[in-house]
Design an enzyme around this catalytic site. Structure first.
Site, PDB file in Angstrom:
ATOM      1  CD  GLU A 162      -2.741  -1.446   2.414  1.00  0.00           C
ATOM      2  OE1 GLU A 162      -2.698  -0.588   3.308  1.00  0.00           O
ATOM      3  OE2 GLU A 162      -3.444  -2.473   2.492  1.00  0.00           O
ATOM      4  CG  ASN A 203      -0.385  -7.056  -1.508  1.00  0.00           C
ATOM      5  OD1 ASN A 203      -0.944  -7.710  -2.397  1.00  0.00           O
ATOM      6  ND2 ASN A 203      -0.862  -6.989  -0.269  1.00  0.00           N
ATOM      7  CG  HIS A 239      -9.687  -5.887   0.621  1.00  0.00           C
ATOM      8  ND1 HIS A 239     -10.035  -6.954   1.418  1.00  0.00           N
ATOM      9  CD2 HIS A 239      -8.349  -5.706   0.788  1.00  0.00           C
ATOM     10  CE1 HIS A 239      -8.951  -7.397   2.051  1.00  0.00           C
ATOM     11  NE2 HIS A 239      -7.917  -6.661   1.682  1.00  0.00           N
ATOM     12  CD  GLU A 268      -4.482  -8.015   1.708  1.00  0.00           C
ATOM     13  OE1 GLU A 268      -5.389  -7.293   2.185  1.00  0.00           O
ATOM     14  OE2 GLU A 268      -3.287  -7.769   1.846  1.00  0.00           O
ATOM     15  CG  ASP A 270     -12.580  -9.113   1.865  1.00  0.00           C
ATOM     16  OD1 ASP A 270     -12.472  -8.132   1.118  1.00  0.00           O
ATOM     17  OD2 ASP A 270     -12.143  -9.135   3.036  1.00  0.00           O
TER      18      ASP A 270
END
Ligand code: G3I
Length: 351
Positions: A162, A203, A239, A268, A270
């Site tokens: 990030e 990432n 996400h 990651e 979701d």
């Protein structure tokens, strides 16, 4: 009572979607990790170590369904060095041991981030007792120590996490402020020296499709690779939220990084929604999971697809986004959602 296969198929015909079934009452005949074999994509999950220790259903499902694991928290700096010079590798070691026992690969997460830094580090920088030269040494030691500890046992490391803002400018973190932008290439060099075989990843979130942020990563990756800095992967967190729509140009985005000679991964995934849950939202959620999975399976060098937890019982989402949740493949009772079925079907078709 066990639900028969015929009854399950009939439900599918009637509703057009897979009805959720308790894992215990209707075991999936084929685990996701078996379906993933032959796709070239590992299917992974973030692991909550407290849940792994306390919850047998959680533990069993982690082993059964996934062939890649990521520490949700226990490899982060605040966990491994809570007091300066005092290390707690216990939970991270436990995960690596668990993974080995279950034939799972481990993604390392994460070496350089602006969150979950130890208090002694942020306080020392804030009060001036840690100056920039010392901070650089501290960062180098942290990366070297952690990567060496798990050398040969981690296939992909999220080296920097990030580091860009939404507009594509570098994030104003303590790393940028104190060390300047070269901390990024330094981090990759140090990680590579500590474990030359691990694939080293950038990432971030909101970089699924082509946009200002993912383009900033693309330009960074191009520049680093031209300078022979050892960066080998682009990690897309994934996400998503159904109320914001599915991102555009995901395949194009993966392809441009792969053209640089890099691997890609969804790290990651979701898909949250505004509560309460209903059938339509679950159906939409399933298409989002499937959309990202298909992009990965169809890409040439997308090597892993990791969900950020697989049960709503342990999801980070409700604690951060008020009124939202239900973001994972199973509900709080480990009942499979249509998204679980969709991921299984996507893997099966990708073989
Ligand atoms: O460990 C302490 C515990 O001792 C204490 O009792 C408890 C009380 O709140 O807090 C515990 O720490 C929490 C930690 O998770 C471990 O459970 C923190 O408060 C909580 O903030 C932390 O949240 C994590 C979050 O990163 C922090 O930024 C989430 O679990 C984790 O899922 C989330 O993961 C991030 C990825 O690393 C990077 N990408 C985004 C993703 C979602 O935010």
């Amino acid at each position: 009572m066990r639900v028969s296969v015929a009854a399950f198929a009939a439900t599918l015909l009637i509703t057009g979607t897979a009805a959720a079934q308790p894992a215990s009452a209707h075991p999936n005949p084929v685990p996701l990790r078996t379906l993933a074999a032959g796709t070239g994509v590992r299917i992974g999950t973030a692991v909550d170590m407290a849940a792994l220790a306390a919850d047998t259903t959680y533990r069993g499902t982690t082993a059964r369904e996934f062939n890649s694991v990521t520490a949700e928290n226990v490899m982060k700096w605040e966990s491994v060095e809570p007091t300066r010079g005092t290390y707690d590798w216990g939970p991270a070691d436990d995960l690596v041991r668990y993974a080995r026992a279950h034939g799972q690969a481990v993604r390392g997460h994460t070496l350089v981030w602006h969150n979950q830094l130890p208090g002694w580090l942020t306080a020392g920088v804030a009060d001036g007792s840690i100056d920039s030269a010392e901070l650089r040494t501290i960062l180098r030691n942290h990366i070297t120590k952690e990567v060496k500890r798990y050398k040969g046992r981690i296939y992909q490391w999220d080296v920097v996490n990030e580091v860009f803002e939404e507009d594509g400018s570098l994030r104003e973190s303590i790393w940028l402020r104190r060390l300047g932008p070269s901390y990024i290439e330094d981090a990759f060099r140090w990680a590579h020296a500590a474990d030359p075989k691990a694939k080293l990843f950038l990432n971030d979130y909101n970089v699924e499709g082509v946009n200002a942020k993912s383009t900033a990563y693309y330009e960074l990756a191009k520049r680093l690779r031209a300078a022979k800095i050892p960066v080998q992967g682009f990690g897309i967190q994934g996400h998503l939220a159904i109320q914001y729509g599915f991102p555009g140009q995901v395949a194009e985005n993966l392809a441009r990084f792969e053209k640089l000679g890099m691997q890609t991964a969804f790290t990651e995934v979701d898909v949250r929604m505004i509560l309460p849950v209903d059938e339509a939202k679950l159906a939409t959620q399933a298409t989002y999971f499937r959309g990202l999975l298909d992009a990965c399976v169809q890409a040439r060098r997308c090597t892993s697809f990791t969900v950020w937890g697989f049960s709503d019982k342990y999801s980070w989402v409700p604690g951060v986004f008020g009124g939202e949740g239900a973001a994972t493949l199973m509900d709080e009772g480990f009942v499979r959602k249509p998204a679980f079925t969709a991921v299984g079907e996507g893997l099966a078709e990708g073989r």
